[in-house]
Design a protein around this motif. Sequence first.
Motif, mmCIF file in Angstrom:
data_model
loop_
_atom_site.group_PDB
_atom_site.id
_atom_site.type_symbol
_atom_site.label_atom_id
_atom_site.label_comp_id
_atom_site.label_asym_id
_atom_site.label_seq_id
_atom_site.Cartn_x
_atom_site.Cartn_y
_atom_site.Cartn_z
ATOM 1 N N THR A 119 0.804 -1.162 -0.033
ATOM 2 C CA THR A 119 -0.104 0.061 0.086
ATOM 3 C C THR A 119 0.837 1.295 -0.136
ATOM 4 O O THR A 119 0.649 2.240 -0.591
ATOM 5 C CB THR A 119 -0.980 0.057 1.276
ATOM 6 O OG1 THR A 119 -1.503 -1.218 1.202
ATOM 7 C CG2 THR A 119 -2.037 1.243 1.185
ATOM 8 N N GLN A 122 2.386 1.878 -3.313
ATOM 9 C CA GLN A 122 1.363 2.335 -4.463
ATOM 10 C C GLN A 122 1.071 3.771 -4.212
ATOM 11 O O GLN A 122 0.603 4.478 -5.056
ATOM 12 C CB GLN A 122 -0.114 1.694 -4.294
ATOM 13 C CG GLN A 122 -1.153 1.978 -5.291
ATOM 14 C CD GLN A 122 -2.449 1.019 -5.191
ATOM 15 O OE1 GLN A 122 -2.235 0.004 -4.242
ATOM 16 N NE2 GLN A 122 -3.362 1.237 -5.665
ATOM 17 N N PRO A 168 -12.171 2.924 -5.473
ATOM 18 C CA PRO A 168 -10.953 3.605 -6.364
ATOM 19 C C PRO A 168 -11.310 3.507 -7.820
ATOM 20 O O PRO A 168 -10.538 4.507 -8.294
ATOM 21 C CB PRO A 168 -10.081 2.138 -5.978
ATOM 22 C CG PRO A 168 -10.887 1.144 -5.501
ATOM 23 C CD PRO A 168 -12.103 1.836 -4.790
ATOM 24 N N SER A 169 -12.021 2.653 -8.214
ATOM 25 C CA SER A 169 -12.301 3.067 -9.717
ATOM 26 C C SER A 169 -13.088 4.211 -10.263
ATOM 27 O O SER A 169 -12.958 4.707 -11.334
ATOM 28 C CB SER A 169 -12.947 1.672 -10.312
ATOM 29 O OG SER A 169 -14.323 1.422 -9.867
ATOM 30 N N LEU A 223 -13.117 7.069 -8.102
ATOM 31 C CA LEU A 223 -12.572 8.249 -7.479
ATOM 32 C C LEU A 223 -12.193 9.439 -8.167
ATOM 33 O O LEU A 223 -12.146 10.646 -7.949
ATOM 34 C CB LEU A 223 -11.469 7.718 -6.371
ATOM 35 C CG LEU A 223 -10.847 8.965 -5.572
ATOM 36 C CD1 LEU A 223 -11.973 9.318 -4.459
ATOM 37 C CD2 LEU A 223 -9.817 8.243 -4.782
ATOM 38 N N TYR A 250 -6.826 14.808 -7.115
ATOM 39 C CA TYR A 250 -7.152 13.218 -7.128
ATOM 40 C C TYR A 250 -6.077 12.609 -6.623
ATOM 41 O O TYR A 250 -5.958 11.494 -5.936
ATOM 42 C CB TYR A 250 -7.539 12.791 -8.895
ATOM 43 C CG TYR A 250 -7.583 11.479 -8.944
ATOM 44 C CD1 TYR A 250 -8.448 10.781 -8.227
ATOM 45 C CD2 TYR A 250 -6.480 11.021 -10.052
ATOM 46 C CE1 TYR A 250 -8.177 9.261 -8.650
ATOM 47 C CE2 TYR A 250 -6.449 9.614 -10.083
ATOM 48 C CZ TYR A 250 -7.478 8.788 -9.653
ATOM 49 O OH TYR A 250 -7.498 7.641 -10.054
ATOM 50 N N LEU A 270 -5.904 9.975 -3.616
ATOM 51 C CA LEU A 270 -5.359 8.642 -3.463
ATOM 52 C C LEU A 270 -4.343 8.353 -2.668
ATOM 53 O O LEU A 270 -4.255 7.318 -1.958
ATOM 54 C CB LEU A 270 -4.686 8.365 -4.862
ATOM 55 C CG LEU A 270 -5.491 7.897 -6.340
ATOM 56 C CD1 LEU A 270 -4.784 8.111 -7.385
ATOM 57 C CD2 LEU A 270 -6.380 6.747 -5.994
ATOM 58 N N LEU A 308 -6.063 7.377 0.804
ATOM 59 C CA LEU A 308 -6.617 6.203 0.749
ATOM 60 C C LEU A 308 -5.673 5.292 1.105
ATOM 61 O O LEU A 308 -5.722 4.473 1.678
ATOM 62 C CB LEU A 308 -7.076 5.933 -0.552
ATOM 63 C CG LEU A 308 -8.294 4.815 -0.819
ATOM 64 C CD1 LEU A 308 -9.247 5.183 0.009
ATOM 65 C CD2 LEU A 308 -8.571 4.542 -2.220
ATOM 66 N N LEU A 317 -12.043 9.150 3.074
ATOM 67 C CA LEU A 317 -11.246 8.344 2.426
ATOM 68 C C LEU A 317 -10.287 7.759 3.298
ATOM 69 O O LEU A 317 -9.679 6.727 2.986
ATOM 70 C CB LEU A 317 -10.787 9.057 1.234
ATOM 71 C CG LEU A 317 -11.723 9.476 0.033
ATOM 72 C CD1 LEU A 317 -11.039 10.372 -0.944
ATOM 73 C CD2 LEU A 317 -12.059 8.086 -0.567
ATOM 74 N N GLY A 344 -9.622 3.624 3.452
ATOM 75 C CA GLY A 344 -8.724 2.976 3.207
ATOM 76 C C GLY A 344 -8.090 2.037 4.204
ATOM 77 O O GLY A 344 -7.770 1.030 4.062
#
Length: 532
Positions: free
Chosen positions: A157, A160, A246-247, A249, A264, A268, A271, A322, A326
């Motif tokens: 995580t 990412q 997530p898809s 957001l 954005y 992320l 998250l 968010l 997460g």
Amino acid sequence: MSTPPAAATSPWTPLRINTFRALWLASIASNVGSWMHLVSASWLMTTLTGSAALVALLSTASAMPSFVLALPAGALADILDRRRLILFTQAWQLVMAALLGALTLAHSVNPALLLTATLLLGVGATLGMPAFSSITPELVPATQLPAAISLNSVAMTASQAIGPAIGGVLVAAVGSGGVFLLNAASFLGVLAVVYVWRRQVTAGALPPEHLTTAIRTGLRYVANAPELRAVLVRAAGFVLCYGALPSLLAVVTRVRLHQSASTYGLLLGVLGVGGVCGALILPRVRGRFSPDRIALIFSLLYAACLLTVAQLTAFPPAVPVLFLAGMAGMGVMSTLNIAAQSVLPSWIRGRGLAVFQLVFQLGFALSAAGWGAVASGVGLPVALSAAGIALAVQTALGVWFRLAAAESVDVQAAHVLEPFVPLTLAPDDGPIMLTVEYRIPADSLAEFHAAIPDLRRSRRRDGAMHWAMYSDPVDTDRHVETFISPSWVEHERLSQRMTGTDALAVQRILSLHVGTEDPMLRALVSDRVRRG
């Protein structure tokens, strides 16, 4: 319930083990490098072509190997030496990344070459992933396995969360070619740690399985392991709803929050930070609650976050929501991962984890496509709300598919040999029909019939085919178990694969036997295909 000792629940305890700590740090560097590559490749593609389709194909090229090669990769992790497989796949990715970097600096890259290099990097990552995941129980004691898995989730995580941002900065500073070379260098850490690691390997007397046989055996194991199937069903139910946030957001950020691409990226990151915190608190949470209770609480929290995001129209409240999403999402996924690892014996761990990972990947792909279609048809608020409601409803799966059942599975090798009639056969002789005759008195029949399903699943998990139990209508105490092995060597593997849970299933049947002699395995060889 007594609280476990701090050493067993601390999320940092596995980092006291030198090899695990070194590999954990190296894996973070490697994962960050992989995310840097995707950012750099996407940016480079925009300079090579104006086609949005080709830019999007980079994600397809990176993900496709995980769908096509997941099961073979799991089989390879079980039939080859995992240490050597990791070394090969890491070296493969290093070479591919270095070649791409050199070609980019030489201005010799075109869209087709960039797509091919990204695909080949994905092949290396996919082939190495089950082996890499499977070695965690070899690096830490069993009591520290949940914490170690949570730390691995933290590494994924965190990578990412920060990898794309670092990649964007470095592309601007040193160019795409330089980033590709840095990605190549990121594999050196894992290579060095795994190379010096002296893995404890027990030399087997039997030859390795063939790849196709290993894949079939893996699928047969999953079909006959109810505890693992429960984990897979729960994973599928969760991820099919989880993927909505997530898809979607990016669309939420632009359309509902009226923010830019930088916001954005920030969301992320929030998250991801929530995911890291979720993985870190999980070991202590496990000391207080059962896996089913943890999955329920975190799933309902994630569902509440989906319902809240569906109503948001301003940026500030999105940050804490968010963060909680997460944390909740990682809490569920880590709990499922721990349950999956705990029910898999070493000989099948690579294949089992490959199936687990494939369920997540396919589920996320279907979730993203499905909720995206819903959002296009009826709007973002409805799609996110529906996903939240569906997630809350799917928690009912916990009534029938309980994760706690995984804790009762003994995956340690039993080293128990059933009595058998001695004979010598060539390894490839087969198919082989095995029979075992039991004498069960009438007053034990009810218990015998109750024990049969566990015995059937045990035999089939370990590789037997066409299992059946027959009773003699004349001599009513006589019962004959039969099953098929494709060859003599495959039958010999059955005894090596027997776990503590398998041994209990066999012992339960044997305890009901009242004959003057112990039940014995007897073999019948097919004359039609005998090769000896």
